[in-house]
Enzyme design. Sequence first.
Site, PDB file in Angstrom:
ATOM      1  N   HIS A 133     -59.571 -62.139 -31.989  1.00 45.62           N
ATOM      2  CA  HIS A 133     -59.176 -62.312 -33.389  1.00 45.62           C
ATOM      3  C   HIS A 133     -57.666 -62.390 -33.524  1.00 45.62           C
ATOM      4  O   HIS A 133     -56.926 -62.011 -32.627  1.00 45.62           O
ATOM      5  CB  HIS A 133     -59.714 -61.190 -34.288  1.00 45.62           C
ATOM      6  CG  HIS A 133     -59.233 -59.809 -33.949  1.00 45.62           C
ATOM      7  ND1 HIS A 133     -59.881 -58.981 -33.057  1.00 45.62           N
ATOM      8  CD2 HIS A 133     -58.154 -59.094 -34.380  1.00 45.62           C
ATOM      9  CE1 HIS A 133     -59.229 -57.836 -32.964  1.00 45.62           C
ATOM     10  NE2 HIS A 133     -58.167 -57.864 -33.751  1.00 45.62           N
ATOM     11  N   GLU A 160     -53.222 -57.084 -28.638  1.00 47.40           N
ATOM     12  CA  GLU A 160     -54.303 -56.121 -28.482  1.00 47.40           C
ATOM     13  C   GLU A 160     -55.232 -56.635 -27.392  1.00 47.40           C
ATOM     14  O   GLU A 160     -55.539 -57.829 -27.355  1.00 47.40           O
ATOM     15  CB  GLU A 160     -55.071 -55.990 -29.813  1.00 47.40           C
ATOM     16  CG  GLU A 160     -56.242 -55.030 -29.766  1.00 47.40           C
ATOM     17  CD  GLU A 160     -56.986 -54.936 -31.111  1.00 47.40           C
ATOM     18  OE1 GLU A 160     -56.842 -55.858 -31.950  1.00 47.40           O
ATOM     19  OE2 GLU A 160     -57.701 -53.944 -31.318  1.00 47.40           O
TER      20      GLU A 160
HETATM   21 CO    CO Z   1     -57.137 -56.124 -33.925  1.00 47.76          CO
END
Ligand code: CO
Length: 134
Positions: A7, A130
Amino acid sequence: MIGKLNHVAIVVPDLTAATALYRDTLGAAVSQPVDLPPHGVTVVFVTLPNTKIELLHPFGETSPIAGFLKKNPSGGIHHICYEVDDILAARDRLKAQGARVLGDGEPKIGAHDKPVLFLHPKDFCGTLVELEQA
Ligand code: CO
């Protein structure tokens, strides 16, 4: 080592307006807002054919994204998330190459109930990265 783009997270000052923008103007499938108190965010998931966009808004007084919104009042891209098969192996490989892992370096359970780590933006082209265990 990195796999799919899981994402892109975008911090927004007005979650209702951002959700309407993605749903009505861009024609995307959007979720209801989900409060994640342990993460200090409310998130709307935008599902695209090949990845997701997460619209993030601060939740609570001590939200970790409150400062970001102060610096970027109209919002902005906060981080990108790549999947990895083995998060501990990925961490050890990155540390061995001099990359900085944020926090205590131990994976935390992220917004999708999977282990995640964050990497220092200065080590990755100015982008907070991330890693999520696939
Ligand atoms: Co995230």
